[in-house]
Structure formats: structure tokens, C-alpha cells
Motif scaffolding. Structure first.
Motif, PDB file in Angstrom:
ATOM      1  N   UNK A  41      47.666  83.814   0.860  1.00 42.10           N
ATOM      2  CA  UNK A  41      49.109  83.563   0.889  1.00 42.10           C
ATOM      3  C   UNK A  41      49.822  84.596   1.757  1.00 42.10           C
ATOM      4  N   UNK A  42      49.386  85.860   1.699  1.00 39.70           N
ATOM      5  CA  UNK A  42      50.039  86.907   2.476  1.00 39.70           C
ATOM      6  C   UNK A  42      49.851  86.733   3.978  1.00 39.70           C
ATOM      7  N   UNK A  43      48.856  85.943   4.383  1.00 36.14           N
ATOM      8  CA  UNK A  43      48.583  85.717   5.815  1.00 36.14           C
ATOM      9  C   UNK A  43      49.155  84.390   6.307  1.00 36.14           C
ATOM     10  N   UNK A  44      49.898  83.702   5.459  1.00 41.22           N
ATOM     11  CA  UNK A  44      50.374  82.366   5.830  1.00 41.22           C
ATOM     12  C   UNK A  44      51.299  82.397   7.034  1.00 41.22           C
ATOM     13  N   UNK A  45      52.056  83.479   7.209  1.00 41.66           N
ATOM     14  CA  UNK A  45      53.019  83.535   8.310  1.00 41.66           C
ATOM     15  C   UNK A  45      52.355  83.451   9.675  1.00 41.66           C
TER      16      UNK A  45
ATOM     17  N   UNK B 187      53.083  76.705  14.311  1.00 42.43           N
ATOM     18  CA  UNK B 187      52.591  75.343  14.145  1.00 42.43           C
ATOM     19  C   UNK B 187      53.683  74.344  14.507  1.00 42.43           C
ATOM     20  N   UNK B 188      53.245  73.171  14.888  1.00 44.76           N
ATOM     21  CA  UNK B 188      54.176  72.105  15.230  1.00 44.76           C
ATOM     22  C   UNK B 188      53.586  70.779  14.760  1.00 44.76           C
ATOM     23  N   UNK B 189      54.453  69.839  14.462  1.00 46.56           N
ATOM     24  CA  UNK B 189      54.014  68.511  14.050  1.00 46.56           C
ATOM     25  C   UNK B 189      53.723  67.667  15.284  1.00 46.56           C
ATOM     26  N   UNK B 190      52.574  67.012  15.278  1.00 48.50           N
ATOM     27  CA  UNK B 190      52.284  65.997  16.294  1.00 48.50           C
ATOM     28  C   UNK B 190      52.700  64.651  15.709  1.00 48.50           C
TER      29      UNK B 190
END
Length: 357
Positions: A242-246, A252-255
Motif C-alpha cells: 500500500x505504501x508503494x501505490x503512489x 497510469x492512464x485508462x485505455x
């Protein structure tokens, strides 16, 4: 979700059972039968039994039946700490000792500067990698490793002390940035944690991802691991992930495919910056969310002309907005060419051409 009865890694086997005398007898009888049938042997002296929520007298009875000693936590497995509770520096003493022994086994005075650089890169830097793939290494442990590396690098002789010629943060920069390319342990640790959270999203069929998703995300859709505001706390491994989620969420982007997952205002889609980050559009956002919805697909209409599927933006003039806001929304829509399909939207990581982390 199905319970786990056993796990195997290399030549190690982990059996998970209830703390009952009957199951202990079955395990011992089954392993004995296996040994007679195959000619292989179990190393009972190296074997241990760990108990959770089991009374002391029952623990001793089961241990006697199995013929193995009782293990305790914290411990280690393949050099990685096994523990319950907080991630303390003391749990990493095994790694600290391994790094110290590695450096003590070599006499830096017999190596040139280039030789010491290659030793640190190829030998010492490999030691913490395995543990870093699943747990957050405390800052004190990183400080100890860096201190040992700095001393080994700059001190040509063990008995002398030399002032470092370059700051350590510059030494850890890439060669393109005129550094030596040593690992920045904190960033490397975060990158490995981000790899785990990406696998939870993209590898739904792996057993370990199913366990974590079942325990912490339950029935949430898989992309919620990136979009939910506050993920629940849990084990040391989960808290590390969780701490590395950033590392993932910031890139990220939605295709777009069917437009039912990506949010029009707050998400990045098709590689573009989220609209909410470009300018203040809260008034328009509230109206469109109330009238149409918040997903990109809610802003579009589909039609079929001469056997061809067409996709167009909805009519803005019918919205209860000021003329200025209508013109602004039209301008935004003109910047994007809507295309939809019947497949689900997928998340892509912008740091690679493949979209995979």
C-alpha cells in the motif's frame, strides 16, 4: 475462497493444518508413507512447527507427535524476516550481518577503486534484493548498508580514513547523470513494492494475489486497488504494498474501450492529463455528473449508420450551464476524438510502451 493446505518453494514444503492431534498423526503417517514409497527422506531436524492461537500444552503434544521442534516468531525464511506485528530494525540483523561479513571477507586495500566499485555493484548490492521484494526495509538498515558501502569505496586501506570525494546521493545517480549507478535502496524498495501491487491488478489467477484480494479488497473490482482513497491496514507485506501505490497511481492512464470505467473529469484516459488538474471545472463537473454520469461513456452517444457504428459527444446546449461553461465544455470535447468498443477499459502504466509495469 479455497483454503490452502500446502505450499512448495524449491526444496521446502509448507503444510497448513488445524491444531489438532488427529491432523498431526495424519501428517506424520502420510510423510512416512511417502518416504517408504519414494526412498526420499524428510530432514526432521531442520523441520519446525509454528502455532497460532493454540494453547501451550496442545502445542507440545502436536510437536511430540510430529517429532519436530517448535519454531518461534520472529524467524527467517531464505534470509527474509518472518514476523508478526511491527517491522522493527532488529528483525533485519541477519541482512546486516550478511553485508558486514561480505565486506570483511575482502581486503579493500588489495582492490583498485574500479575493483571496489564493481564489487559493491555485483556482490554486495545483490544481498538485500530478495528481502526487498516483499518487505519495506527500515531506514536504519538502509543507512547501515550505505555506511558500509561508503567506507569500503573510499578507504583504500582498512586502517585509514579518507574523506569522501563525492556526496553519496550523487554517487547513486545514473552514469548519464555523472554518478556511479549504485542503487538508491529506498527507490528500489518502492519500485519492487509497486511491482507487487501491479501484479495484484493484472494477475488475478495467482494464489497469493487471490489471498490478499480476498482478505483486504473482498468483492471490489480490481482497479479499486488504485482508485480507493484509503486502503485498509493489515500485515507487514500488505502495508508495504500500500505504501508503494503512489508509484503506480501517479503514472497510469485508462485505455478507453467501452468507457464504463474511466471517469471523465478525475481520471487520466488515453494518456492525457486528468481534466480536473488542468483548471477549475468543479461547476461543470457537478452538472454533468448529475445529468449524465461520471464515466467517459456517459458523455457519449452511439448510433449505427449504414452498418457502421458511430460515437459522438452528447449535446452540451441542453445542460443547465452558463454560456461560458458550455463553450468551455465544447472546447474540451473538441480536443478528444471519441472511439469506443465492446471491450472493458484497461489501465496502462505510462512508463513503458507495453503499458505493463
Amino acid at each position: 475462497m479455497e483454503s490452502i493446505s500446502h505450499q512448495q518453494f524449491v526444496d521446502d514444503t509448507l503444510l497448513c493444518e488445524q491444531s489438532s492431534l488427529q491432523e498431526a498423526k495424519v501428517i506424520r503417517r502420510t510423510t512416512n508413507t511417502f518416504c517408504r514409497a519414494t526412498g526420499q527422506q524428510v530432514n526432521w531436524e531442520k523441520s519446525e512447527v509454528l502455532f497460532f492461537n493454540t494453547k501451550g500444552n496442545r502445542q507440545q503434544e502436536i510437536s511430540n507427535i510430529l517429532g519436530v521442534k517448535m519454531g518461534t516468531l520472529p524467524g527467517k525464511f531464505l534470509g527474509t524476516p518472518l514476523f508478526g506485528g511491527l517491522n522493527h530494525t532488529a528483525l533485519w540483523n541477519n541482512l546486516i550481518d550478511s553485508c558486514a561479513n561480505c565486506l570483511e571477507g575482502w581486503k579493500s586495500k588489495w582492490l583498485t577503486l574500479v575493483g571496489r566499485i564493481m564489487f559493491l555493484k555485483l556482490v554486495l548490492s545483490a544481498l538485500p534484493i530478495y528481502s526487498m521484494t516483499a518487505l519495506k526495509i527500515p531506514k536504519k538498515v538502509i543507512s547501515y548498508i550505505n555506511r558500509g558501502m561508503k567506507k569500503f569505496l573510499w578507504n583504500g586501506k582498512e586502517t585509514t580514513y579518507k574523506i569522501p570525494l563525492v556526496a553519496w546521493d550523487k554517487v547513486c545517480q545514473s552514469k548519464q547523470a555523472r554518478g556511479l549507478g549504485f542503487w538508491n535502496w529506498t527507490l528500489l524498495n518502492q519500485a519492487m513494492g509497486a511491482k507487487l501491487i501491479w501484479q495484484i491488478y493484472s494477475h488475478q489467477n495467482q494464489k497469493w494475489t487471490q489471498i490478499l484480494k480476498h482478505k483486504y479488497l473482498d468483492q471490489m473490482s480490481r482497479e479499486r486497488i488504485f482508485t480507493i482513497n484509503a486502503l485498509p491496514k493489515g500485515s507487514a507485506i500488505w502495508n508495504f504494498i500500500v505504501s508503494c501505490r503512489h508509484v503506480i497511481t501517479e503514472h497510469i492512464t485508462w485505455e478507453l474501450d467501452n468507457g464504463t470505467s474511466a471517469k471523465f473529469w478525475t481520471d487520466s484516459w488515453d494518456g492525457r492529463l486528468a481534466l480536473s488538474e488542468r483548471q477549475s471545472l468543479e461547476d461543470i463537473k457537478q452538472v454533468t455528473n448529475a445529468q449524465w454520469g461520471e464515466k467517459v461513456g456517459d458523455f457519449l452517444t452511439k448510433s449505427r449508420v449504414h452498418g457502421v457504428d458511430l460515437c459522438e459527444w452528447k449535446e452540451v446546449d441542453n445542460l443547465p450551464l452558463t454560456s461560458h461553461h458550455k463553450d468551455l465544455l465544447k472546447t474540451i470535447m473538441q480536443e478528444y476524438t471519441p472511439t469506443l468498443s465492446n471491450k472493458e477499459d484497461t489501465l496502462r502504466w505510462c512508463g513503458s510502451k507495453s503499458g505493463q509495469y
